[in-house]
Structures are given as C-alpha cells and as structure tokens.
Motif scaffolding. Sequence first.
Motif, mmCIF file in Angstrom:
data_model
loop_
_atom_site.group_PDB
_atom_site.id
_atom_site.type_symbol
_atom_site.label_atom_id
_atom_site.label_comp_id
_atom_site.label_asym_id
_atom_site.label_seq_id
_atom_site.Cartn_x
_atom_site.Cartn_y
_atom_site.Cartn_z
ATOM 1 N N GLU A 39 0.829 -1.205 0.000
ATOM 2 C CA GLU A 39 0.000 0.000 0.000
ATOM 3 C C GLU A 39 0.865 1.256 0.000
ATOM 4 N N SER A 40 0.443 2.263 -0.794
ATOM 5 C CA SER A 40 1.034 3.599 -0.783
ATOM 6 C C SER A 40 -0.114 4.597 -0.731
ATOM 7 N N ARG A 41 0.130 5.731 -0.098
ATOM 8 C CA ARG A 41 -0.887 6.780 -0.058
ATOM 9 C C ARG A 41 -0.259 8.104 -0.469
ATOM 10 N N PHE A 42 -1.040 8.935 -1.148
ATOM 11 C CA PHE A 42 -0.508 10.209 -1.620
ATOM 12 C C PHE A 42 -1.656 11.190 -1.832
ATOM 13 N N THR A 43 -1.458 12.415 -1.380
ATOM 14 C CA THR A 43 -2.452 13.463 -1.630
ATOM 15 C C THR A 43 -1.859 14.476 -2.603
ATOM 16 N N PRO A 44 -2.370 14.553 -3.826
ATOM 17 C CA PRO A 44 -1.831 15.496 -4.812
ATOM 18 C C PRO A 44 -1.981 16.950 -4.356
ATOM 19 N N GLU A 45 -1.121 17.788 -4.882
ATOM 20 C CA GLU A 45 -1.204 19.223 -4.637
ATOM 21 C C GLU A 45 -2.297 19.833 -5.524
ATOM 22 N N PRO A 46 -2.798 21.001 -5.119
ATOM 23 C CA PRO A 46 -3.864 21.637 -5.912
ATOM 24 C C PRO A 46 -3.477 21.906 -7.367
ATOM 25 N N TYR A 47 -2.174 22.066 -7.634
ATOM 26 C CA TYR A 47 -1.747 22.376 -9.004
ATOM 27 C C TYR A 47 -1.463 21.132 -9.845
ATOM 28 N N ARG B 21 -0.975 25.672 -20.684
ATOM 29 C CA ARG B 21 -0.281 26.978 -20.723
ATOM 30 C C ARG B 21 -0.664 27.828 -19.523
ATOM 31 N N LEU B 22 -1.797 27.508 -18.854
ATOM 32 C CA LEU B 22 -2.251 28.302 -17.713
ATOM 33 C C LEU B 22 -1.857 27.675 -16.376
ATOM 34 N N ASN B 23 -0.973 26.674 -16.382
ATOM 35 C CA ASN B 23 -0.483 26.100 -15.128
ATOM 36 C C ASN B 23 0.981 26.504 -14.922
ATOM 37 N N PRO B 24 1.221 27.542 -14.106
ATOM 38 C CA PRO B 24 2.586 28.057 -13.964
ATOM 39 C C PRO B 24 3.513 27.081 -13.230
ATOM 40 N N HIS B 25 2.950 26.091 -12.525
ATOM 41 C CA HIS B 25 3.779 25.120 -11.802
ATOM 42 C C HIS B 25 4.291 24.004 -12.701
ATOM 43 N N GLY B 26 3.646 23.825 -13.865
ATOM 44 C CA GLY B 26 3.811 22.575 -14.610
ATOM 45 C C GLY B 26 4.887 22.600 -15.683
ATOM 46 N N TYR B 27 4.874 21.566 -16.516
ATOM 47 C CA TYR B 27 5.919 21.369 -17.523
ATOM 48 C C TYR B 27 5.679 22.192 -18.788
#
Lengths: 155, 155
Positions: A39-47, B21-27
């Motif tokens: 088992e692994s658990r992860f909460t993604p960030e809002p972005y 293009r509107l996600n400043p955190h992303g690739y």
Amino acid sequence: MRIAIQDTYPDDVAHCYGCGRLNPHGYQLKTYPAGELTESRFTPEPYHTAIPGFVYGGLIASLIDCHSTGSAAIFKMRAEGKEPGSEQAPRFVTAHLEVDYLAPTPLGVELRLVGRAVEVKERKVVVDTEMFAGEKLVAKGHAVLVRMPETMAGR
Amino acid sequence: MRIAIQDTYPDDVAHCYGCGRLNPHGYQLKTYPAGELTESRFTPEPYHTAIPGFVYGGLIASLIDCHSTGSAAIFKMRAEGKEPGSEQAPRFVTAHLEVDYLAPTPLGVELRLVGRAVEVKERKVVVDTEMFAGEKLVAKGHAVLVRMPETMAGR
C-alpha cells in the motif's frame, strides 16, 4: 513501527523524484507491506491538475510507477524469506508500465494504491495496482519491473 | 509561425500540469505538427532523477501522456480537414497508456517525442510515440485517447 521500503533503499539509489527519500524536490512516495499486498498513499497538490478539479494523468502514472518498483522490492524480499525493512531493499526499475484511467480522479482526496504480486522471478517482478480515490477505484496499473543493473548506479 | 496545439486549448481546459499553458507550476509541454507526424521537446530538470544521472520513469510517462493528448488533437483536426492552430483544438483525455522503457534516459539531454496516428475515430484516437534522447531511442509509448466529456469541464 512500519518502515517504508523506500527508506531502506541504498543511499546511492535513493534520489528518485517519485519516491527517493534523498530527493527534496520530489513526491517521496512511501510503500508499505499490507498483508499479502502493498500500500502507498498520496495526496496530490492543488496544481497537479488535468482538467480543473481532477488529477493529471502523468502524476497517476508516476505514482503507479514508484508504487510498483517499491512493491517489487517488498515482494522479492518476501519470496526470499526476508522481512521488508530488515535490511537494504533490492532496487528495481521499470521495463513496462500500463495504466488504465477508469474514471476522472478528483483533486483534494487522498489516493490509495494497493499492489498485488502477479509474478516474482529472480530478476523480474510483475505487479498489478489498483488506485482508489476514497472508496472509488479510479485507475489500474500493470508494471513489469527488473532488477536495476549495477552499472546504472555506477557501481 | 508554428503554434503549439496546447496554445489553442480552450481556457477552461488549459491547466494540465503536464501541458497546460495556464499552469505556472507545470511542464508546459508543447506539441507541434511535423509533416504527417507530431513532435514535442522537453529538457528535464536536474532533480527529475530516477537513479542519479537518469530521468525518472514517471516524468517519461507524463511527457508521453501529454504528447499523446496533444497529438490526438492534431490528428483529429487533420482528419476533419482543419489546420491545427487555426481554431480551438478538441480536448482529449487518456483512457489507456503504455510505456516501454527501452534504455536508461540520460539527464541533461533534450528529449524529443515523435507521435504517429494509429487510429482516428469520432471520439477516440490512438497514438504511438517514440522518445529519443539525442539520437537514441529510449522509450516507446502507446496511448488511447478519448474526447473529454463536456461534464468533466463543468460545461
């Protein structure tokens, strides 16, 4: 106390962006034995967005990937009669990864990945994964992991 | 001037971590038509590590994922006789993704992804991808993309 398998990777191979304890930029995913499963658990960030409100597929693939390599180490140690966490874990790398996106994965929910050993051989382990958002099954993974070549770590 | 397909996604679905293009955190991956094929390029950051010196598999899966959704939009527009870039692109999401990791992918090298249409139907496109590090083929992708349900964007 439970020990995550990634916390027993040798220092020179503990920098994975997805699960390396020595990578401060990364996700630091932790995988644990859970009965016969993992088992692994992860909460993604809002972005970590796909379409607004939903988790992007690349993160889901990343989590399944690192959950699978960690699970392979756990299943391999068990097959050798070793307790995961009792010594340095064997390091697997991914040869083949498949992800089925079954439903949009909502953001703001902890994701839980459950791994099952399909095959455990000398240098190859096959792991199937189910990923849940809350109670809902949102993705499935199928991964073929192979023992990391020593040359890859420059040993 | 070449226009990346992601730069023609509607504003309300342009927040993907991998290619929005509107996600400043992303690739902010960009995918372009290239003759009958498609092409994306990306240079990983030094911390996108698997084993030190090599790119982590989750990033490779992410790049193939977003390259495939972008390619699906390009191939779909072409099948309808439209020039990619000439109007808002249709938005595809991933139903199934496969990645074969053929060789360790070195860090510090620009990666080039080349997409080929395997199948283009009304609501489904299948894309095969080859990913190169310099001249070396390091990974292959196979993705099944489907038109994003309007409900997913809250429309």
